[in-house]
Every structure is written in C-alpha cells, then in structure tokens.
Design a protein around this motif. Structure first.
Motif, PDB file in Angstrom:
ATOM      1  N   PRO A   1      30.791  37.322  39.999  1.00 31.93           N
ATOM      2  CA  PRO A   1      31.950  36.448  39.972  1.00 31.93           C
ATOM      3  C   PRO A   1      32.847  36.654  41.191  1.00 31.93           C
ATOM      4  CG  PRO A   1      32.000  38.037  38.163  1.00 31.93           C
ATOM      5  CD  PRO A   1      30.719  38.226  38.887  1.00 31.93           C
ATOM      6  N   ASN A   2      33.431  35.588  41.656  1.00 33.81           N
ATOM      7  CA  ASN A   2      34.330  35.637  42.802  1.00 33.81           C
ATOM      8  C   ASN A   2      35.763  35.735  42.284  1.00 33.81           C
ATOM      9  OD1 ASN A   2      35.349  35.559  45.339  1.00 33.81           O
ATOM     10  ND2 ASN A   2      35.011  33.369  45.643  1.00 33.81           N
ATOM     11  N   ARG A   3      36.102  36.876  41.718  1.00 31.49           N
ATOM     12  CA  ARG A   3      37.418  37.089  41.132  1.00 31.49           C
ATOM     13  C   ARG A   3      37.919  38.448  41.571  1.00 31.49           C
ATOM     14  NH1 ARG A   3      34.754  37.060  35.643  1.00 31.49           N
ATOM     15  NH2 ARG A   3      35.331  39.188  35.987  1.00 31.49           N
ATOM     16  N   ALA A   4      39.178  38.661  41.369  1.00 34.73           N
ATOM     17  CA  ALA A   4      39.772  39.939  41.751  1.00 34.73           C
ATOM     18  C   ALA A   4      39.247  41.075  40.873  1.00 34.73           C
ATOM     19  CB  ALA A   4      41.284  39.861  41.664  1.00 34.73           C
ATOM     20  N   ASP A   5      38.782  40.758  39.673  1.00 34.54           N
ATOM     21  CA  ASP A   5      38.293  41.806  38.774  1.00 34.54           C
ATOM     22  C   ASP A   5      36.773  41.803  38.709  1.00 34.54           C
ATOM     23  OD1 ASP A   5      38.095  39.428  37.398  1.00 34.54           O
ATOM     24  OD2 ASP A   5      38.662  40.289  35.472  1.00 34.54           O
ATOM     25  N   ALA A   6      36.128  41.621  39.844  1.00 39.33           N
ATOM     26  CA  ALA A   6      34.672  41.538  39.885  1.00 39.33           C
ATOM     27  C   ALA A   6      34.008  42.911  39.933  1.00 39.33           C
ATOM     28  CB  ALA A   6      34.221  40.700  41.078  1.00 39.33           C
ATOM     29  N   ALA A   7      34.755  43.981  39.774  1.00 39.88           N
ATOM     30  CA  ALA A   7      34.171  45.317  39.728  1.00 39.88           C
ATOM     31  C   ALA A   7      33.402  45.474  38.418  1.00 39.88           C
ATOM     32  CB  ALA A   7      35.270  46.373  39.829  1.00 39.88           C
ATOM     33  N   SER A   8      32.655  46.566  38.316  1.00 34.03           N
ATOM     34  CA  SER A   8      31.861  46.788  37.101  1.00 34.03           C
ATOM     35  C   SER A   8      32.730  47.261  35.936  1.00 34.03           C
ATOM     36  CB  SER A   8      30.767  47.825  37.379  1.00 34.03           C
ATOM     37  OG  SER A   8      31.339  49.102  37.614  1.00 34.03           O
TER      38      SER A   8
END
Length: 119
Positions: free
Chosen positions: A23-30
């Motif tokens: 996802p291209n979002r700020a919270d795209a971390a695992s």
C-alpha cells in the motif's frame, strides 16, 4: 527437492507481488504505525524507503519461516529476529543506521531463501 524448489519459487513470486503492491500509505510498514512507540519505529513510519525495507524484511522472514525444518530451527530463527530487532532499536531515529540494519537483515533472509531452494 522439486517440491521444495517449487515452493521457493512460489514464495519468491509472492514476495515480489507483496513488494510491488504494498500500500502507498504512511502506515505501509509491517506493523501498525499508529502504535509506533520507539524512536526507530517512528523513524520507519516517517520514511517511505524504511517502510519498504520493513515490508520486504517481514515478507522474507515469513517466507523463510515456512522452510524451517523443526522446532529447534524455528526457535533459533525467532531468536535471531528478536536479536536483530534489538540491534535495530539501538539505532534510535538514525535513518542511515536503520537502513543499514535492514539491509543486513534482508541479505541474511535472502540467503535463507537461497539455502531453502538448494535443499
């Protein structure tokens, strides 16, 4: 051998897809960036390059775990991941340090995929 190799190839394809369609979002971390507590987690959530590395590392870790032989090997892998997370935390908010830490861990996990393919 052919079954393991086929599984590794499928896993590699899944890894590629996961990275391409992250996802291209700020919270795209695992992990959930809304719950980021440490300086390194906040730095990761604020940096797209680190988020991408985090997703790649987590995906590789998941793939390599699928090929662990027994409970001892799986426990050793979990221990190594916990050790690595502790080392990453020592970076604090230093983006260059976090980047290097991910690059080292990703290389280790990629070697694990290669080793599984050779079985």
């Amino acid at each position: 051998m052919r079954c393991v190799l086929g599984s590794v190839l499928v896993a590699a394809g899944l890894l590629s897809s996961a990275i391409l369609f992250a996802p291209n979002r700020a919270d795209a971390a695992s992990f959930d960036c809304a719950r980021a507590r440490s300086a390194s987690e906040r730095a990761i959530c604020g940096n797209r390059s680190l988020e991408d590395r985090d997703v790649k590392m987590a995906t590789l870790y998941s793939v390599v775990r699928q090929f662990q032989g027994g409970m001892g090997a799986l426990a050793a892998m979990r221990d190594r991941q916990s050790e690595w997370l502790g080392q990453r935390e020592l970076c604090g908010a230093n983006i260059a340090c976090i980047r290097r830490s991910y690059d080292v861990r990703i290389a280790e996990l990629e070697r694990g995929v290669t080793a599984a393919a050779g079985r």
